[in-house]
Design an enzyme around this catalytic site. Structure first.
Site, PDB file in Angstrom:
ATOM      1  CE  LYS A 173      -1.513   2.987   2.670  1.00  0.00           C
ATOM      2  NZ  LYS A 173      -1.469   4.157   1.766  1.00  0.00           N
ATOM      3  CD  GLU A 248      13.472   4.373   7.852  1.00  0.00           C
ATOM      4  OE1 GLU A 248      13.472   5.295   8.701  1.00  0.00           O
ATOM      5  OE2 GLU A 248      13.469   4.550   6.630  1.00  0.00           O
ATOM      6  CB  CYS A 282      13.450   9.609   8.131  1.00  0.00           C
ATOM      7  SG  CYS A 282      13.868   8.306   7.001  1.00  0.00           S
ATOM      8  CD  GLU A 384      11.374  13.351  10.897  1.00  0.00           C
ATOM      9  OE1 GLU A 384      10.320  12.884  11.374  1.00  0.00           O
ATOM     10  OE2 GLU A 384      12.116  12.711  10.145  1.00  0.00           O
TER      11      GLU A 384
HETATM   12  P1  ADP Z   1       3.593  10.954   6.782  1.00  0.00           P
HETATM   13  O1  ADP Z   1       3.263  11.820   7.942  1.00  0.00           O
HETATM   14  O2  ADP Z   1       4.977  11.007   6.320  1.00  0.00           O
HETATM   15  O3  ADP Z   1       2.601  11.010   5.660  1.00  0.00           O
HETATM   16  P2  ADP Z   1       2.362   8.551   7.740  1.00  0.00           P
HETATM   17  O4  ADP Z   1       2.911   7.689   8.809  1.00  0.00           O
HETATM   18  O5  ADP Z   1       1.091   9.260   7.984  1.00  0.00           O
HETATM   19  O6  ADP Z   1       3.557   9.500   7.371  1.00  0.00           O
HETATM   20  O7  ADP Z   1       2.199   7.717   6.398  1.00  0.00           O
HETATM   21  C1  ADP Z   1       3.049   6.702   5.970  1.00  0.00           C
HETATM   22  C2  ADP Z   1       2.215   5.599   5.338  1.00  0.00           C
HETATM   23  O8  ADP Z   1       1.338   5.071   6.329  1.00  0.00           O
HETATM   24  C3  ADP Z   1       1.311   6.068   4.200  1.00  0.00           C
HETATM   25  O9  ADP Z   1       1.259   5.046   3.210  1.00  0.00           O
HETATM   26  C4  ADP Z   1      -0.030   6.215   4.872  1.00  0.00           C
HETATM   27  O10 ADP Z   1      -1.111   6.077   3.980  1.00  0.00           O
HETATM   28  C5  ADP Z   1       0.006   5.060   5.852  1.00  0.00           C
HETATM   29  N1  ADP Z   1      -0.903   5.182   6.998  1.00  0.00           N
HETATM   30  C6  ADP Z   1      -1.309   6.298   7.633  1.00  0.00           C
HETATM   31  N2  ADP Z   1      -2.141   6.002   8.645  1.00  0.00           N
HETATM   32  C7  ADP Z   1      -2.276   4.644   8.656  1.00  0.00           C
HETATM   33  C8  ADP Z   1      -3.007   3.709   9.465  1.00  0.00           C
HETATM   34  N3  ADP Z   1      -3.782   4.107  10.473  1.00  0.00           N
HETATM   35  N4  ADP Z   1      -2.889   2.386   9.167  1.00  0.00           N
HETATM   36  C9  ADP Z   1      -2.121   1.977   8.165  1.00  0.00           C
HETATM   37  N5  ADP Z   1      -1.416   2.802   7.375  1.00  0.00           N
HETATM   38  C10 ADP Z   1      -1.485   4.124   7.610  1.00  0.00           C
END
Ligand code: ADP
Length: 480
Positions: A173, A248, A282, A384
């Site tokens: 995903k 990560e 990061c 960050e």
């Molecule tokens: P950023 O703040 O860099 O966008 P996120 O941690 O929100 O980082 O996103 C990183 C990945 O995690 C993306 O693919 C996002 O769609 C996914 N993501 C965000 N929230 C969830 C969740 N609750 N469960 C699974 N995947 C998630």
């Protein structure tokens, strides 16, 4: 422009809802593509496919799996320009950097194609004459990979290549901001002839897709790159079915410059580390710690080099710093700078951003910015920033520098610039970070383990550690 599709069980499919979401070019706000708004049901179908495909894929010989990976690698290199253009269009980084990322990402595929052949078990001398003790390494099973927007290609290959090499099947995903590069990578995987169901791709609602991954006991491994906040949530959710997990997460990299550093090389290093991807990685230097004796020379040269960096659309020749990913990213950067200035920091250069798009959520740029006289109470020293802003703080002694560097909940990357071998070793060993660049501002490479201490995550990607995390260990005790 045609809508993109999801890849499930070897076929390109539409979402059940029939809905698509737009992917915007962060430099201009133009539509870069439309991607299926998939959810729980599609994720479950992808897990079904990956589960079904696992028996046959894991039974392939390592050489056979390596052959598919090498073909995928070759196709990526043949399509490098096209992939890089898509990457810049959806993510914003300068085209030269996007090409660099495609090449870097492809290296993981080549390296793990080779490493697939070296997944060795062992035999152990038994305690009884009529027994033999054998240890096997076997693939963990179905893997769910969730990736972020800052490296739309490399975070995908760094997870998928070792998983496939180990004999796992996968569902990816990608981040909602940058799914187009991963879709192209999957088109090439399909072209490489990968058996159906071995690698699947779903796009859409992160929470619903994540829920399907986390609830399903057939998913045996979650590999995630993203925020510490979401990483912690996934770790909690993984407990219910006791999934293997690699995370990560965020970083807050200290960049130490000692009095005995080669200042020119330190400035080159900080420019490479701080401004890559407009500061949105990061491992970007986030706290520049300079020993007092080198501070004036360092700041003067840093100012000269940083102010010369061209900000703009990544598709335009000469651009070094592209847009920030969205409005929220821009607002965080502005807030950090305003907060630091209000609390007494000095603006060395930059300090301003601009918005140039009719779209509310795209077209945000920020000048390369250097701040001096920064103190620990400023937000920029605790969080960050994810933008092209470099706060410079001075320290007196080696001990103080190390203490300041380690004073963070994060522990991903740290940098040390010194011409003293003994200091480099001394300081390098004391830093509580998973990656230490010594006189090196760009340490990532396919053959080395990348990952963090403390709240920066769990597990490593790259190198032999990067395939270990897709393997189970089986001890067979054999009576003869
Ligand atoms: P950023 O703040 O860099 O966008 P996120 O941690 O929100 O980082 O996103 C990183 C990945 O995690 C993306 O693919 C996002 O769609 C996914 N993501 C965000 N929230 C969830 C969740 N609750 N469960 C699974 N995947 C998630």
């Amino acid at each position: 422009m045609e809508n993109s599709l999801m890849f499930i069980d070897g076929a390109w499919v539409e979402p059940d809802s029939g809905e698509y979401f737009p992917v915007l070019n962060p430099a201009t706000g133009e539509l870069a593509g439309s991607v299926p708004n998939g959810g729980y049901a599609e994720a479950v179908r992808a897990i079904d496919a990956a589960h079904l495909a696992f028996a046959d894929w894991s039974a392939h010989t390592a050489e056979e799996r390596a052959e598919y990976l090498m073909t995928w690698h070759r196709l990526i290199m043949q399509n490098l320009d096209d992939l890089a253009a898509t990457l810049t269009m959806e993510q914003g980084k300068p085209l030269a950097e996007a090409k660099g990322e495609i090449g870097y990402g492809a290296k993981f595929i080549e390296w793990y194609a080779e490493e697939a052949k070296r997944v060795y078990g062992s035999t152990i001398p038994a305690s009884a004459r009529n027994k033999r003790v054998v240890v096997l390494r076997q693939p963990v099973g179905v893997v769910a990979a969730i990736t972020p927007w800052n490296f739309p290609a490399a975070m995908v290959t760094r997870k998928i290549a070792p998983a496939l090499a180990a004999g796992c099947t996968v569902i990816l995903k990608p981040a909602e901001q940058t799914p187009l590069t991963s879709i192209k990578l999957y088109q090439l995987l399909e072209q490489a002839g990968l058996p159906k169901g071995v690698a699947n791709l779903v796009t859409g609602d992160a929470v619903l897709i994540g829920k399907a991954f986390m609830e399903d006991s057939r998913v045996r491994k979650i590999t995630f790159t993203g925020s510490t906040e979401v990483g912690k949530l996934l770790m909690k959710q993984a407990a219910d079915t006791m999934k293997n997990i690699s995370l990560e997460l965020g970083g807050h990299a200290p960049f130490l410059v000692f009095d005995d550093a080669d200042v020119e090389s330190a400035v080159k290093g900080v420019i490479a580390s701080k401004f890559r991807n407009a500061g949105q990685t990061c491992i970007c230097a986030n706290r520049i710690l300079v020993q007092e004796g080198a501070a004036d020379r360092f700041i003067a040269l840093f100012k000269k080099e940083a102010s010369a960096l061209k900000v703009g659309n990544g598709l335009e020749e000469g651009t070094v710093i592209g847009p920030l990913i969205d409005k929220a990213g821009y607002e965080k950067v502005s807030l950090h700078v305003q907060d630091a200035l209000a609390k007494g920091a000095h603006l060395v250069c930059g300090g301003e951003g601009f918005h140039q798009s009719d779209e509310e959520d795209a077209g945000y740029f920020y000048q390369p910015t250097v701040l001096s006289g920064v103190t620990a109470d400023m937000r920029i020293m605790q969080e960050e920033t994810f933008g092209p802003v470099a706060p410079v703080v001075t320290f007196k002694t080696e001990e103080e520098g190390i203490r300041m560097a380690n004073d963070s909940v994060y522990g991903l990357a740290a940098y040390v610039f010194t011409e003293s071998l003994s200091r480099a070793i001394r300081v390098g060993e004391k830093l509580e970070f998973g990656i230490v660049g010594i006189n090196d501002g760009a340490p990532s490479t396919a053959q080395a383990p990348f990952g963090g201490f403390k709240e920066s995550g769990l597990g490593r990607e790259g190198g032999k550690e990067g395939i270990e995390s897709f393997l189970e260990t089986k001890f067979m005790s054999i009576g003869i």
